[in-house]
Design an enzyme around this catalytic site. Structure first.
Site, short mmCIF file in Angstrom:
data_model
loop_
_atom_site.label_atom_id
_atom_site.label_comp_id
_atom_site.label_asym_id
_atom_site.label_seq_id
_atom_site.Cartn_x
_atom_site.Cartn_y
_atom_site.Cartn_z
N SER A 489 18.17 -0.55 -13.74
CA SER A 489 17.49 -1.34 -12.73
C SER A 489 16.10 -0.78 -12.38
O SER A 489 15.19 -0.84 -13.18
CB SER A 489 18.39 -1.45 -11.50
OG SER A 489 18.03 -2.54 -10.71
N ASP A 500 4.68 0.88 -21.16
CA ASP A 500 3.73 -0.20 -21.44
C ASP A 500 2.28 0.24 -21.18
O ASP A 500 1.37 -0.19 -21.89
CB ASP A 500 4.05 -1.43 -20.58
CG ASP A 500 5.33 -2.13 -21.04
OD1 ASP A 500 5.76 -1.89 -22.17
OD2 ASP A 500 5.89 -2.90 -20.24
N LYS A 514 20.09 -3.39 -16.98
CA LYS A 514 20.35 -4.24 -15.82
C LYS A 514 19.01 -4.77 -15.31
O LYS A 514 18.29 -4.11 -14.58
CB LYS A 514 21.06 -3.41 -14.75
CG LYS A 514 21.87 -4.14 -13.68
CD LYS A 514 21.20 -5.33 -13.07
CE LYS A 514 21.93 -5.82 -11.86
NZ LYS A 514 21.04 -6.39 -10.87
#
Length: 719
Positions: A489, A500, A514
């Site tokens: 999460s 990224d 998740k």
């Protein structure tokens, strides 16, 4: 006290799998709740079929509307969905195909394509009819076992060469009563043999099993219509995704109490797993986490009170009843008898002593330390910040306390302290961090970038983009982020953003996956926790299902087929949306092969890594076991081999640490009991954390080389 709306807004990433629940810091409720259990075994012939009431019929209509209008996955409630609900319901009730006969399933067949219309109009008879047949078959099996016990366990032949299939989920439904009786004879024989090999006498075995089966029979006979309704509704919600769950009024009450963090226990998230209670994960800094012996996918088979209290057999108990035994006063001891993860043989149990307590926010706080690593005569100082959870003291925040605790505030202060100590690089350890506040994940990412988006959230209205609210770059040096399968999460949002942006190297094993957002909605009868949105990285890739794939992957002892989003039925798939503009600080792909090469060379020469591979091979071998021998001699031989191999692996670890090997498993268990009474307060750095520091040294070297040769800009500001 925080409202439900505020909780959903601040914790959209905190959710649980179907049939599990987090009680604040301490696990728990159940899919099927029950009334208190009588001490007497009721006459099975007196069982009355369950029937739905008007409130449940209305709730079925409301659940249907919520799923149609509010769920992220837009799918009609039609014949196709009806078939999936039908299969899911049978699997929920009898996943091992040990109760229903093939003619039962054939009799249910007309319901296969009719459940859609029935659910939308509140016609619950199909679900209740199936549930009542299930109850009847369970009663028959339990009475059969008790009859066999009355005949005497000496009638069982343990010299016969036969075996029991350990997983029947893909087996055909049985046809005749004779086939069913034979299967349950073998199940009883296996249970008796397990208790024999654990050292119990025939008299103790008889008492244990009679108590177990009589207790299970009592529970079945006192099942209420609410149990049937909740099971049926969750078979319905479960075809949308595993995190969408219906809570009956009683379960709703428990859920709301749990979210207030007011209960005391062991700090674990539990779930139902057929007749067992299984550990899903530990709460960071909770009693079980600090004690260190309980693991994800362990199955709890017994619970005892105090250091010497009798361990009560809880096989076949409902989850809420097991939880009631585990809960207790602060500082009291609970003893859990568990079958370790991966073990198919029920004789391979261990007893774990855990002192109950509350999880204090300060104990979940991020902590830092500095390790020194020498390379080519130069000593570098690497900071390590361990973040157990994405937390915030919302009460202090609402009261206007300027010094309220939160993950981002704590990490920012730790970074200032580490920079004063002159660190050359930083490791952020997110292993076993199950998530928490989305707001904190967003702000923490902002400490490592100057500005820009951190995560995208797509719902029915479109895509919202969360951005770094603070343009300050708190730390711009070399960075490694450690993750594992239990990183979920909010952890995945942070790790994905760092990857990224090219701000650091992600190292470890594939994360949980998740990547969905839930909210709780009240109904006329109970509540529904429903998935309404999905997380996406700034690159456009979802964190759902796949999680974050590390740049440098490490093997793990955690079984990915049991733990993780992609192990859950009906999990929403991975997909991607359009990326959002963000700065790429560096491309690690240019040096990733070199980083991996150096890492593998070091790891292959490390005793801890070689031992880790041995442990994984041992666990995989046990997981691949498909049957158990019912021959006493063969079973005892297998148990001895497993005990010896386990002791060998434990002692190899102790030798690596410079500790004395155990002479026996009994000595090891005694040591565990002493450790449980005085758990370590400080978390030791393991060899993976130390290896991440070596990776940082490689990063520093490569970037200095690039800078010196003007091949490309240095990736990081070196400290």
């Amino acid at each position: 006290m925080m409202t439900k709306k505020a909780f959903s807004r601040l914790f959209p990433s905190l959710s649980l799998t179907r049939s599990s629940l987090l009680v604040g810091a301490f696990a728990f409720t159940s899919l099927l709740n029950s009334a208190s259990v009588s001490a007497l075994v009721l006459d099975a012939d007196n069982f009355q079929p369950l029937v739905p009431d008007k409130e449940q019929q209305a709730a079925s209509i409301h659940v249907s509307r919520q799923l149609l209008l509010s769920h992220y996955r837009k799918q009609p409630i039609d014949r196709t969905l009806s078939e999936r609900i039908f299969e899911n319901y049978l699997d929920t009730l009898d996943s091992q195909r040990i109760y229903f006969f093939v003619n039962d399933v054939e009799e249910f067949e007309p319901y296969r394509f009719r459940l859609d219309g029935a659910l939308k109009t509140g016609q619950l008879e199909p679900g209740f009819n199936i549930y009542n047949r299930y109850e009847k078959r369970v009663i028959e099996r339990l009475r059969y076992l008790l009859t066999m016990l009355d005949a005497g366990i000496d009638k069982l032949d343990f010299n016969k060469k036969e075996s029991l299939l350990t997983d029947r989920k893909d087996s055909p439904w049985l046809t005749t009563k004779e086939e069913m009786d034979d299967l349950w004879r073998k199940r009883l024989k296996s249970a008796v043999l397990s208790l024999k090999l654990s050292g119990k006498t025939d008299k103790e075995i008889l008492k244990t099993l009679k108590t177990r089966y009589e207790s299970q029979l009592n529970r079945v006979l006192q099942t209420r219509s609410e149990d049937a309704f909740q099971a049926y509704m969750n078979a319905f919600t479960g075809v949308y995704d595993p995190h969408t769950t219906y809570f009956s009024p009683r379960t709703s009450e428990n859920f709301n109490i749990n979210m207030s963090l007011s209960l005391e226990g062991i700090g674990a998230v539990l779930q139902s797993d057929n007749e067992y209670t299984k550990v899903l994960r530990m709460v960071p800094a909770g009693p079980a986490d600090k004690q260190g012996q309980l693991s994800p996918a362990d199955r709890i088979v017994g619970v005892g009170q105090g250091k010497d209290g009798e361990i009560v057999d809880v096989v076949g108990w409902r989850l809420d009843e097991v939880v009631d035994l585990i809960r207790g006063p602060k500082h009291s001891t609970v003893r859990l008898e568990v079958i370790p993860a991966g073990n198919k043989d029920e004789t391979q149990t261990k007893v774990i002593n855990i002192v109950r307590d509350k999880v204090k926010l300060e104990e979940q706080a991020a902590q830092s330390q500095v390790i020194e690593v020498e390379k080519e005569g130069v000593t570098r100082r690497i900071g390590v910040i361990d973040i157990p959870a994405f937390y915030a003291d919302f009460k202090a925040m609402q009261e206007g306390d300027p010094n309220y605790k939160s993950t981002t505030r704590d990490v920012k202060n730790l970074l200032k302290g580490l920079e004063e100590e002159g660190i050359d690089g930083l490791v952020i350890d997110l292993r076993n961090n199950g998530g928490g506040s989305l707001q904190e994940a967003n702000m923490l990412t902002g400490l490592f970038i100057k500005e820009g988006p951190t995560v995208q959230i797509r719902n029915s209205r479109g895509v919202d983009v969360l951005k770094d609210p603070d343009p300050e770059l708190v730390y711009g040096g070399p960075l490694v982020v450690l993750v594992n399968r239990m990183s979920a999460s909010a952890s995945e949002i942070f790790a994905g953003a760092i990857q990224d942006y090219g701000r650091g190297v992600i190292m470890g094993s594939q994360t949980f996956g998740k990547g969905t957002v839930q909210s709780v909605r009240s109904l006329n009868h109970g509540q529904i926790k429903i998935t309404q949105a999905k997380f996406y990285r700034v690159s456009g890739a979802s964190t759902q299902h796949k999680g974050v794939i590390p740049d440098i992957e490490l093997p793990s002892v955690i079984d990915k087929t049991e733990i993780g989003e992609d192990a859950l039925p009906e999990a929403l798939p991975w997909d991607a949306i359009a990326p959002v503009d963000h700065t790429k600080y560096t491309s690690t792909s240019d040096i990733l092969d070199q980083l991996k090469g150096r890492h593998e060379t070091r790891f292959n020469a490390t005793a801890e890594y070689k031992l880790l591979l041995e442990q994984i091979d041992f666990l995989n071998e046990r997981r691949e076991t498909t049957s158990l021998s019912l021959n006493a001699e063969e079973r005892e031989k297998m148990k001895l081999e497993l005990d010896n191999k386990q002791l060998e692996l434990i002692n190899k670890s102790r030798v690596i640490k410079g500790e004395e090997p155990f002479k026996s498993m009994e000595e090891k268990e005694k040591h565990d009991e002493e450790l449980a009474a005085n758990p370590k307060k400080d978390k030791e750095l393991d060899f993976i954390a130390k290896e991440s520091a070596e990776v940082i040294l490689d990063l520093i070297e490569f970037n200095q080389r690039f800078a010196a040769n003007n091949e490309k800009p240095a990736s990081y500001t070196l400290r």
